[in-house]
Design a protein around this motif. Structure first.
Motif, short mmCIF file in Angstrom:
data_model
loop_
_atom_site.label_atom_id
_atom_site.label_comp_id
_atom_site.label_asym_id
_atom_site.label_seq_id
_atom_site.Cartn_x
_atom_site.Cartn_y
_atom_site.Cartn_z
N LEU C 66 0.82 -1.21 0.00
CA LEU C 66 0.00 0.00 0.00
C LEU C 66 0.86 1.26 0.00
O LEU C 66 0.39 2.33 -0.41
CB LEU C 66 -0.94 0.01 1.22
N VAL C 67 2.10 1.15 0.47
CA VAL C 67 2.98 2.32 0.47
C VAL C 67 3.10 2.89 -0.94
O VAL C 67 3.14 4.10 -1.15
CB VAL C 67 4.37 1.96 1.04
N ILE C 68 3.11 1.99 -1.94
CA ILE C 68 3.19 2.45 -3.33
C ILE C 68 2.03 3.41 -3.63
O ILE C 68 2.22 4.45 -4.24
CB ILE C 68 3.11 1.24 -4.30
N PHE C 69 0.85 3.03 -3.16
CA PHE C 69 -0.33 3.82 -3.51
C PHE C 69 -0.55 5.00 -2.57
O PHE C 69 -0.99 6.05 -2.99
CB PHE C 69 -1.59 2.93 -3.50
N PHE C 70 -0.28 4.79 -1.30
CA PHE C 70 -0.55 5.85 -0.34
C PHE C 70 0.59 6.86 -0.31
O PHE C 70 0.40 7.99 0.11
CB PHE C 70 -0.73 5.27 1.07
N SER C 71 1.78 6.44 -0.71
CA SER C 71 2.93 7.32 -0.56
C SER C 71 3.60 7.65 -1.89
O SER C 71 3.61 8.80 -2.33
CB SER C 71 3.94 6.68 0.40
N LEU C 72 4.12 6.65 -2.56
CA LEU C 72 4.90 6.89 -3.77
C LEU C 72 4.09 7.68 -4.81
O LEU C 72 4.54 8.72 -5.30
CB LEU C 72 5.35 5.54 -4.35
N ILE C 73 2.90 7.18 -5.12
CA ILE C 73 2.12 7.83 -6.18
C ILE C 73 1.64 9.23 -5.75
O ILE C 73 1.84 10.19 -6.50
CB ILE C 73 0.94 6.93 -6.63
N PRO C 74 1.05 9.39 -4.56
CA PRO C 74 0.63 10.75 -4.19
C PRO C 74 1.79 11.74 -4.14
O PRO C 74 1.63 12.89 -4.55
CB PRO C 74 0.01 10.56 -2.80
N VAL C 75 2.94 11.31 -3.67
CA VAL C 75 4.05 12.25 -3.58
C VAL C 75 4.54 12.62 -4.97
O VAL C 75 4.73 13.80 -5.30
CB VAL C 75 5.21 11.67 -2.72
N THR C 76 4.73 11.61 -5.84
CA THR C 76 5.19 11.89 -7.19
C THR C 76 4.18 12.74 -7.96
O THR C 76 4.50 13.79 -8.52
CB THR C 76 5.40 10.56 -7.96
N GLY C 163 -4.23 15.47 -2.64
CA GLY C 163 -4.40 16.90 -2.36
C GLY C 163 -3.48 17.36 -1.25
O GLY C 163 -2.86 18.43 -1.34
N PHE C 164 -3.36 16.54 -0.23
CA PHE C 164 -2.49 16.88 0.89
C PHE C 164 -1.07 17.10 0.41
O PHE C 164 -0.43 18.11 0.70
CB PHE C 164 -2.56 15.75 1.92
N CYS C 165 -0.56 16.14 -0.38
CA CYS C 165 0.81 16.25 -0.87
C CYS C 165 0.97 17.45 -1.79
O CYS C 165 1.94 18.21 -1.69
CB CYS C 165 1.22 14.97 -1.61
N THR C 166 0.00 17.62 -2.68
CA THR C 166 0.08 18.73 -3.63
C THR C 166 0.20 20.06 -2.89
O THR C 166 1.09 20.87 -3.17
CB THR C 166 -1.17 18.75 -4.53
N VAL C 167 -0.72 20.28 -1.98
CA VAL C 167 -0.76 21.58 -1.29
C VAL C 167 0.50 21.78 -0.45
O VAL C 167 1.08 22.88 -0.44
CB VAL C 167 -2.03 21.68 -0.43
N VAL C 209 8.49 15.29 4.64
CA VAL C 209 7.28 15.32 5.46
C VAL C 209 6.16 14.54 4.79
O VAL C 209 5.47 13.73 5.41
CB VAL C 209 6.83 16.78 5.70
N CYS C 210 5.99 14.78 3.49
CA CYS C 210 4.96 14.07 2.72
C CYS C 210 5.15 12.57 2.84
O CYS C 210 4.20 11.82 3.09
CB CYS C 210 5.08 14.42 1.25
#
Lengths: 274, 478, 283
Positions: C66-76, C163-167, C209-210
């Motif tokens: 899930l890290v791929i989806f919750f972290s890698l993709i949103p951050v990238t 949205g969180f990562c983007t902002v 942080v993200c």
């Protein structure tokens, strides 16, 4: 910054697509909620005869009035207490720099990484032995504790940056430490306190796991906890479930839209500091 | 993580979780030694029974003889029964209303909760200060072991329950060694459910079914016909939240291809019992074939119990394996449109068998009004009005003394078909408990994931039985 | 020690309701206990079960997937989105998209799970859209499919966290010295080169942080999985949080649940500490 026309176009297109993807689920659940109760409507379909009454019906069957009262009670119990004690602690660690402040800070920071489910099992038995299981206190007390790492960290970050001159001036005037805190520093800290308050309100409102485990009766839970129960009861009635979902997420959504700037900056500063 | 419905058959399923104080004192220097203060009484708002037009109109009947005269009763002073019912089922609410109508001194403080929550909270409720007089029991054995349930043996003699057909009470008996099926009585059934195959009369006609199939082969021929006619042959649920509903057809197939005794032995944890038998393998292979033939919905692993019923009610699916607790729902969705038959044997003329379980209610050992609660249970089984409600609202056989007639349901209701089928199963002595009830978590950790794997093509029939048996042995070894 | 009096109330609450349960979790994990009867000391047997029982160890694998989806993709994706907003949408479009993208972050995760549970069902919007663009063949009940249930849960995570990562990254970008971009431009750097050599390195801290927040969100998922799949089909989406809940509150295996909890807590720490070190330079 000069941007080429094609980049402008492509960039905005990508952005609009992302916005659309973000909004579509909300629109979908909204149109679904307007279908006659019991229907299984398609994903995006404006009903011929919108059933606005579904919202009232969801409000009624979910016992929403008592839910609202319950959630508001939990927020009102958790947030002010958390604000007061975390501000005091932040003041003690960040400004008074009591001996061992660094270790204390590390102790609280450690809590920032702690997954709630890591301690939910003993929390259940603790609440049971304290005789508060199944009451709102079972949510309120642990939640205050669980908010402490972030809240203390947050307030400490404010106090640590306060120039020493302010305190020294007050000391010269013979103010006690309490006066220094209450009359001088708290008024100066209103901005971070307000942000923290908004944040903790949203988190308390949305808290699910504690409510699920520690309180059996949905009407004593938080909004999110109640939503879980609502889903169990009305899983078949998709429009009604959708309407209930909207009714339950509306308060935080509205709170967000009204206090948009504060919430975003609060969340961001919070996580940046964290 | 279970919803209602199946819970009926699954009643004594998981070892009822958590809680209880008194016993903990013994365990010093261990987690159990956390000092226990008495829990406060849950402050749930009392819930009134939901109104529904389906209950028989309540004529204020005179107090029935059986409840008032013989044995323990509710007396004449005002008494408030503290009860915990299962959310989503009208029956106990209707029964309690009627009881108050007949015995006006009895009031009810009814709390309700979902079955899943009841499973986790029952031990604590039973051990609390305000222990329920009457509670829907999700499981029994562990509660009995912990001394939380009232032993009902004295009522058996006082009310003459020993004259009831013994099989009725057997499932609620727990022996001293913790096995179910014999020993003292710890609960009573409000009624006795039956499972089998429901069918849409309209769609059945469309595929040329004029009478219920008499063999598995005939049934499978019907499934093939339905598939060929572009109809969904079987509506079912198999999502994690509801548990693996494919266990229903699987157990029916097991009982069609083999005897029921070994299945019951396995459920009652008799030493050496195994589910991995040659006839059960045949059964599982049939189920696997059904899956491969596309007889179940494509998304069955994502369908929850309630969804499955809703979709069946909207005409999706010719057949549906389910229990008579859903009768009222089917009657409502498709008035006079749903039929029922007991799953046929493999050989024409063979004996039929079906999962059947009591809707179990018990009394806390610490209950303040145990006599009154027991007299309610007796009243449910013997009072004419109560038995009518039992049938009309609950859809199941009210049980009770063998000489009392089973009240008929409304004409055209599928209830009449399930009641008739119940008689047939009784005659063939074909009642089984549910394979999901064998151990505390055999359903959640064994059947459900394995049946989902079977659907997903990740497991075959032989592997399924082996895996479930391994899980069973692992759990028993704990 | 007046100072300590200020810290005491917070410390007491934290100690009572976080540290004490934490110690108890460790203690429980060494016992076999059903939550009712006496407990038996079993040493590390529960930990042995955690690593040897597929249904338990798999939850940890799932969490890392899930890290791929919750972290890698949103951050990238968040980096890209923030860069786009920064470059082409400085006006109202930027404000609106920032607000909208952030919306999923403020609603209860339970609501997100319910909404997406419906979107991802066989008759849901996702399949409708796929059919509309000619991909009718791939439609399925996404949350009930062994191979796709976990990615489907991941998609919900992306929706919530993008949205969180983007902002967050956007605020970081605003702080980058424009002169850096000017000089890069003079050197003839293109959009991507600029993004790679200036934007990303200056955001090291925000990215950190993200990643921290989203990785914790991934490893500690509960709400979304609980309402959307319950951990199924099979064990396809079972995560540690779900399994702890089931073990402790439905199966009454308090010791085993606690052992899994301790493993989860330690894993989160092991993953987070290096990230902190990398992005902060100091501990």
């Amino acid at each position: 910054m000069r941007v080429s026309r094609s980049e402008l176009f492509a960039g905005r297109a990508v952005l609009l697509v992302l916005v659309a993807i973000t909004v579509l689920p909300f629109i979908s659940i909204f149109t679904t909620a307007l279908h006659p109760s019991g229907d299984v409507p398609p994903g995006l379909d404006w009903p011929a005869d919108p059933q606005w009454g579904n919202f009232l019906e969801a409000f009624r069957v979910a016992n929403m009035t008592s839910l609202l009262v319950s959630s508001v009670f939990i927020v009102l119990a958790v947030v002010p207490i958390s604000l007061v004690i975390s501000t005091m602690a932040g003041f003690g660690i960040g400004l008074l720099r009591i001996p061992g402040a660094r270790w204390l800070l590390l102790l609280f920071i450690f809590g920032l990484t702690l997954p709630f489910e890591g301690i939910i099992t003993p929390l259940y038995f603790l609440a049971r032995s304290m005789g508060i299981l199944n009451t709102r206190l079972a949510i309120v007390l642990p939640l205050i504790g669980l908010f402490m790492p972030f809240a203390v960290f947050w307030m400490r970050a404010h106090f640590v940056n306060m120039p020493n001159e302010i305190s020294e001036a007050a000391r010269v005037d013979g103010a006690s430490t309490w006066d220094l805190f209450w009359r001088i520093h708290v008024p100066l800290a209103m901005a971070p306190i307000a942000s923290l308050g908004i944040l903790m309100s949203v988190w308390a409102w949305n808290q699910f796991l504690l409510a699920l485990v520690l309180v059996e009766d949905p009407s004593q839970r938080t909004m999110a906890g109640a939503l879980g129960a609502f889903q169990g009861h009305y899983a078949t009635d998709i429009p009604l479930l959708s309407a209930g979902t909207i009714v339950i997420l509306l308060p935080t959504l509205l709170l967000f839209i009204v206090f948009q700037r504060q919430v975003i900056s609060a969340l961001l500063q919070g996580s940046v500091k964290g | 993580m279970v919803t209602t419905g199946m819970d009926r058959t699954r009643a004594p399923r998981r070892a009822g979780p958590l809680a209880v104080l008194a016993l903990l004192v013994a365990a010093c220097a261990s987690p159990g030694a956390v000092t226990q203060a008495p829990t406060t009484a849950p402050t749930t708002a009392p819930t009134t029974a939901p109104a529904s037009g389906e209950a028989p109109s309540g004529s204020a009947a005179a107090p029935s003889e059986s409840a008032a005269a013989a044995g323990p009763n509710c007396g004449t002073d005002p008494v408030t029964l503290n009860a915990y019912f299962e959310t989503g089922f009208d029956l106990p609410f209707k029964l309690s209303d009627e009881f108050t109508k007949q015995f006006p001194n009895v009031k009810w403080d009814i709390k309700q909760d979902q079955f899943t929550n009841l499973m986790s909270s029952t031990p604590r409720l039973l051990s609390g200060d305000n222990a329920p007089d009457l509670i829907r029991l999700p499981s029994m054995v562990s509660l009995v072991k912990d001394g939380l349930l009232k032993n009902l043996d004295e009522y058996v003699t006082a009310f003459g329950w020993d004259k009831f057909p013994p099989a009725q009470l057997a499932q609620n008996r727990v022996a001293a060694d913790g096995t179910r099926g014999s020993g003292s009585l710890y609960a009573a059934g409000l009624n006795y459910s039956l499972t089998g195959v429901f069918y849409s009369k309209k769609l059945a006609q469309q595929i040329g079914m004029t009478q219920p199939p008499t063999t598995v082969d005939e049934f499978e021929a019907l499934l093939a016909k339905a598939k060929a006619a572009n109809l969904l042959p079987i509506m079912a649920w198999n999502a994690t939240a509801s548990g693996g509903g494919l266990a229903f057809p699987l157990q029916n197939l097991m009982a069609a291809y083999g005897p029921t005794d070994p299945i019951n032995d396995w459920i009652f944890q008799k030493p050496g019992a195994t589910i991995d038998t040659p006839t059960n393998l045949t059964a599982a292979q049939h189920l696997e074939q059904w899956v491969k033939s596309g007889y179940f919905p494509k998304d069955v692993n994502a369908i929850e119990y309630t969804d499955a019923n809703a979709r069946f009610g909207k005409g999706e699916g010719v057949f549906m394996f389910n229990g008579d607790w859903q009768d009222a729902g089917y009657d409502k969705d498709q008035p006079q449109g749903v039929g029922f038959f007991v799953f046929p044997p493999s050989q024409s003329g063979g004996k039929v068998a079906a999962m059947s379980a009591p809707l179990t209610y018990g009394i806390a050992a610490k209950a303040k009004n145990a006599d009154c609660a027991a007299s309610f249970l007796n009243w449910v089984a013997t009072n004419e009005k109560a038995r009518e409600i039992d049938v009309a609202v609950g859809g199941s056989n009210p049980g009770g003394p063998p000489d009392l007639p089973v009240p008929p349901a409304a004409a055209g209701s599928v209830i009449n078909e399930t009641l008739a089928a119940g008689a047939q199963v009784g005659k063939d002595n074909g009642a089984m408990d549910f394979i999901a009830n064998a151990t505390g978590s055999i359903f959640a950790q064994g059947w459900t994931p394995e049946l989902q794997s079977l659907v997903g093509g990740k497991e075959d029939a032989a592997g399924l039985l082996k895996a479930v048996q391994a899980e069973y042995e692992k759990e028993l070894s704990r | 020690m007046v100072g300590w009096l200020f810290v005491a109330p917070a410390l007491v609450m934290y100690g009572l309701f976080v540290l004490q349960p934490l110690v108890l979790t460790v203690q429980y994990s060494l016992y076999r206990w059903d939550g009712v009867g006496p407990a038996t000391f079993v040493g590390l047997a529960n930990y042995a079960d955690v690593v040897s029982e597929p249904r338990l160890i798999e939850t940890l694998f799932n969490a890392f997937r899930l890290v791929i989806f919750f972290s890698l993709i949103p951050v990238t994706l968040g980096l890209v989105t923030a860069a786009i907003i920064q470059r082409v949408a400085r006006g109202w479009l930027g404000t609106v998209s920032r607000t909208v993208l952030f919306l999923p972050q403020v609603i209860p995760l339970v609501a997100a799970g319910i909404i997406w549970g419906r979107l991802l069902s066989l008759q849901g919007l996702v399949n409708e859209l796929l059919t509309a663009i000619g991909l009718g063949g791939v439609t399925r009940a996404w949350l009930g499919d062994f191979d796709f249930a976990l990615p489907a849960v991941g998609v919900i995570g992306i929706w919530v966290l993008l949205g969180f990562c983007t902002v967050l990254l956007l605020t970081g970008m605003a702080k980058v010295d424009p002169a850096l971009y000017e000089s890069a431009r003079l050197d003839g750097a293109g959009w991507f080169a600029e993004f790679r050599s200036i934007t990303v390195p200056s955001l090291r801290y925000e990215v950190g942080v993200c990643v921290t927040v989203t990785v914790i969100a991934a490893l500690a998922t509960f709400d979304i999985v609980y309402v959307s799949t319950g951990g199924g089909p099979g064990n396809a989406t079972a995560v540690p949080g779900i399994q702890i809940y089931i073990l402790a509150f439905l199966e009454r295996q308090v010791g085993l649940a606690s052992a899994l909890a301790v493993v989860l807590i330690v894993l989160v720490l092991l993953v987070i500490l290096p990230i902190q070190r990398l992005t902060r330079g100091d501990a």
